[in-house]
Design a protein around this motif. Structure first.
Motif, PDB file in Angstrom:
ATOM      1  N   UNK A   5       0.843  -1.099   0.088  1.00  0.00           N
ATOM      2  CA  UNK A   5      -0.056   0.144  -0.075  1.00  0.00           C
ATOM      3  C   UNK A   5       0.753   1.295  -0.140  1.00  0.00           C
ATOM      4  N   UNK A   6       0.490   2.376  -0.860  1.00  0.00           N
ATOM      5  CA  UNK A   6       1.319   3.503  -0.931  1.00  0.00           C
ATOM      6  C   UNK A   6       0.299   4.563  -1.280  1.00  0.00           C
ATOM      7  N   UNK A  29      -0.607  -7.074   4.713  1.00  0.00           N
ATOM      8  CA  UNK A  29      -0.233  -5.866   3.973  1.00  0.00           C
ATOM      9  C   UNK A  29       1.016  -5.105   4.568  1.00  0.00           C
ATOM     10  N   UNK A  30       1.579  -4.316   3.749  1.00  0.00           N
ATOM     11  CA  UNK A  30       2.825  -3.523   3.927  1.00  0.00           C
ATOM     12  C   UNK A  30       2.572  -2.314   3.719  1.00  0.00           C
ATOM     13  N   UNK A  31       2.770  -1.188   4.382  1.00  0.00           N
ATOM     14  CA  UNK A  31       2.603   0.140   3.817  1.00  0.00           C
ATOM     15  C   UNK A  31       3.730   0.813   3.816  1.00  0.00           C
ATOM     16  N   UNK A  32       4.281   1.348   2.700  1.00  0.00           N
ATOM     17  CA  UNK A  32       5.479   2.439   2.348  1.00  0.00           C
ATOM     18  C   UNK A  32       4.881   3.579   1.633  1.00  0.00           C
ATOM     19  N   UNK A  33       5.206   4.539   2.173  1.00  0.00           N
ATOM     20  CA  UNK A  33       4.372   5.918   1.761  1.00  0.00           C
ATOM     21  C   UNK A  33       5.235   7.267   2.001  1.00  0.00           C
ATOM     22  N   UNK A  34       4.947   8.007   1.372  1.00  0.00           N
ATOM     23  CA  UNK A  34       6.152   9.545   1.441  1.00  0.00           C
ATOM     24  C   UNK A  34       5.948   9.972   2.873  1.00  0.00           C
ATOM     25  N   UNK A  35       6.757  10.500   3.381  1.00  0.00           N
ATOM     26  CA  UNK A  35       6.921  11.050   4.762  1.00  0.00           C
ATOM     27  C   UNK A  35       6.070  12.390   4.853  1.00  0.00           C
ATOM     28  N   UNK A  36       5.614  12.912   3.707  1.00  0.00           N
ATOM     29  CA  UNK A  36       5.166  14.253   3.814  1.00  0.00           C
ATOM     30  C   UNK A  36       3.954  14.299   2.415  1.00  0.00           C
ATOM     31  N   UNK A  37       3.030  15.153   2.207  1.00  0.00           N
ATOM     32  CA  UNK A  37       2.175  15.405   1.030  1.00  0.00           C
ATOM     33  C   UNK A  37       3.028  15.598  -0.136  1.00  0.00           C
ATOM     34  N   UNK A  82       7.424 -10.811  -3.811  1.00  0.00           N
ATOM     35  CA  UNK A  82       6.738  -9.994  -4.863  1.00  0.00           C
ATOM     36  C   UNK A  82       5.184  -9.746  -4.612  1.00  0.00           C
ATOM     37  N   UNK A  83       4.997  -8.626  -4.173  1.00  0.00           N
ATOM     38  CA  UNK A  83       3.272  -8.372  -3.858  1.00  0.00           C
ATOM     39  C   UNK A  83       2.536  -8.917  -4.815  1.00  0.00           C
ATOM     40  N   UNK A  84       1.468  -9.430  -4.344  1.00  0.00           N
ATOM     41  CA  UNK A  84       0.121  -9.921  -5.372  1.00  0.00           C
ATOM     42  C   UNK A  84      -0.384  -8.609  -6.121  1.00  0.00           C
ATOM     43  N   UNK A  85      -0.610  -7.517  -5.161  1.00  0.00           N
ATOM     44  CA  UNK A  85      -1.307  -6.347  -5.785  1.00  0.00           C
ATOM     45  C   UNK A  85      -0.620  -5.086  -4.900  1.00  0.00           C
ATOM     46  N   UNK A  86      -0.722  -3.790  -5.651  1.00  0.00           N
ATOM     47  CA  UNK A  86      -0.156  -2.623  -5.371  1.00  0.00           C
ATOM     48  C   UNK A  86      -1.506  -1.894  -5.169  1.00  0.00           C
ATOM     49  N   UNK A  87      -1.702  -1.120  -4.061  1.00  0.00           N
ATOM     50  CA  UNK A  87      -3.016  -0.452  -4.012  1.00  0.00           C
ATOM     51  C   UNK A  87      -2.348   0.939  -3.321  1.00  0.00           C
ATOM     52  N   UNK A  88      -3.162   2.187  -4.119  1.00  0.00           N
ATOM     53  CA  UNK A  88      -2.423   3.521  -3.710  1.00  0.00           C
ATOM     54  C   UNK A  88      -3.789   4.154  -3.125  1.00  0.00           C
ATOM     55  N   UNK A  89      -3.463   4.938  -2.176  1.00  0.00           N
ATOM     56  CA  UNK A  89      -4.813   5.972  -1.665  1.00  0.00           C
ATOM     57  C   UNK A  89      -5.060   5.877  -0.402  1.00  0.00           C
ATOM     58  N   UNK A  90      -6.087   6.000   0.199  1.00  0.00           N
ATOM     59  CA  UNK A  90      -7.168   6.655  -0.762  1.00  0.00           C
ATOM     60  C   UNK A  90      -6.797   8.233  -0.997  1.00  0.00           C
ATOM     61  N   UNK A  91      -6.944   8.698  -1.945  1.00  0.00           N
ATOM     62  CA  UNK A  91      -6.375  10.089  -2.120  1.00  0.00           C
ATOM     63  C   UNK A  91      -7.472  11.197  -1.773  1.00  0.00           C
ATOM     64  N   UNK A  92      -7.005  11.897  -1.116  1.00  0.00           N
ATOM     65  CA  UNK A  92      -7.735  13.337  -0.554  1.00  0.00           C
ATOM     66  C   UNK A  92      -8.075  14.126  -1.793  1.00  0.00           C
ATOM     67  N   UNK A  93      -9.140  13.624  -2.726  1.00  0.00           N
ATOM     68  CA  UNK A  93      -9.441  14.396  -3.720  1.00  0.00           C
ATOM     69  C   UNK A  93      -9.561  13.625  -4.963  1.00  0.00           C
ATOM     70  N   UNK A  94     -10.293  14.068  -6.172  1.00  0.00           N
ATOM     71  CA  UNK A  94     -10.510  13.142  -7.158  1.00  0.00           C
ATOM     72  C   UNK A  94      -9.249  13.262  -8.117  1.00  0.00           C
ATOM     73  N   UNK A 104       0.097  11.755  -7.984  1.00  0.00           N
ATOM     74  CA  UNK A 104       1.091  10.800  -7.516  1.00  0.00           C
ATOM     75  C   UNK A 104       0.304   9.646  -6.989  1.00  0.00           C
ATOM     76  N   UNK A 105      -0.763   9.553  -6.788  1.00  0.00           N
ATOM     77  CA  UNK A 105      -1.664   8.439  -6.238  1.00  0.00           C
ATOM     78  C   UNK A 105      -1.781   7.435  -7.646  1.00  0.00           C
ATOM     79  N   UNK A 106      -1.832   7.980  -8.706  1.00  0.00           N
ATOM     80  CA  UNK A 106      -2.027   7.100  -9.801  1.00  0.00           C
ATOM     81  C   UNK A 106      -0.473   6.400  -9.953  1.00  0.00           C
ATOM     82  N   UNK A 107       0.501   7.418  -9.781  1.00  0.00           N
ATOM     83  CA  UNK A 107       1.850   6.990 -10.325  1.00  0.00           C
ATOM     84  C   UNK A 107       2.352   5.799  -9.332  1.00  0.00           C
ATOM     85  N   UNK A 108       1.874   6.013  -8.116  1.00  0.00           N
ATOM     86  CA  UNK A 108       2.269   4.956  -7.094  1.00  0.00           C
ATOM     87  C   UNK A 108       1.799   3.461  -7.700  1.00  0.00           C
TER      88      UNK A 108
END
Ligand code: MN
Length: 245
Positions: A5-6, A29-37, A82-94, A104-108
């Motif tokens: 998850x990112x 799950x494992x979560x790896x995400x940016x330290x800031x927005x 190797x993860x079975x799936x990458x999931x990104x979000x849930x983004x704040x806004x469309x 960046x949500x789609x990019x991850x």
């Protein structure tokens, strides 16, 4: 099922916390995400400095880089599987229409896809996290539903209306709409009299007709758009080839 998850709003964002809580009971799950927005980071990689990864108290990992950095590092230097799936979000806004190029949500999710792993990007239509738990439940439904009708790897972009779960419309397949050009930058002066510029909001919708992501979410439906990465303009390639012949 093992899910990486990112996001682009940062590891402290309510959207990624809700998403991780919704998926933890049904997947490893494992979560790896940016330290800031890092919203608007698109597919950028950090190449001018090294990056570090830190484990937060809740078990999430945060990286001083972009969403793409996070997924890239997780897949090539951190995870021993190797993860079975990458999931990104849930983004704040469309992230609809042209937004997907800047997101960046789609990019991850795209980074996972480029490594051959199926990937889903989730965004809530409106800012402010209203009904984020309902959005997380919808995200879990979609993950559990799977996309067996699509060849793997797939790259799917999901936009979820800010509605209570009971009032959420059906999940529908859509194409990306289009926006008008972005609003102008906000121009001002800093305290030392130098011009400064603040990037303005995205443009209004230009193609929000039936079948688009904009149209579906305006009806309260959950929009699911399959994406591809090849930017080649096939028609113009033919025209150009004929011109060069
Ligand atoms: Mn964001």
């Amino acid at each position: 099922m093992r899910i990486l998850i990112s996001n682009d709003d940062g590891y402290l964002a309510p959207g990624i916390i809700a998403l991780a809580e919704a998926l933890a009971p049904v997947a490893e799950i494992v979560v790896v995400a940016p330290d800031s927005n890092r919203s608007g980071a698109s597919n950028s990689l950090t190449l001018d400095r090294p990056l570090s990864m830190t484990r937060a108290g809740n078990g999430f990992y945060f990286v001083n880089g972009t969403p793409t950095d996070c997924v890239h590092i997780a897949l090539t230097g951190m995870l021993d599987y190797r993860p079975d799936l990458i999931v990104s979000g849930i983004n704040n806004g469309q992230n609809m229409g042209d937004d997907t190029l800047y997101s960046g949500t789609v990019a991850a999710a795209t980074e996972g896809f480029l490594f051959g792993i199926p990937a889903i990007a989730f965004s809530q239509v409106n800012h402010g996290w209203e009904h984020i738990d309902a959005a997380a439940k919808v995200a879990r439904d979609i993950v559990l539903r799977r996309f067996d009708e699509l060849p793997s790897p797939y790259l799917v972009n999901v936009n979820i209306p800010n509605l209570p779960y009971e009032r959420m419309g059906p999940v529908v397949a859509t194409r990306l709409g289009r926006r008008h050009q972005a609003e102008p930058v906000i121009r001002a002066q800093d305290p030392r009299g130098r011009d400064i510029y603040w990037i303005g909001p995205p443009g209004a919708t230009r193609d929000a007709g039936e079948g688009t992501d904009f149209h579906a979410t305006a009806q309260g439906q959950v929009s699911v758009t399959p994406l591809q990465v090849d930017l080649t303009h096939k028609l113009q390639l033919d025209l150009l080839a004929r011109g060069f012949a």
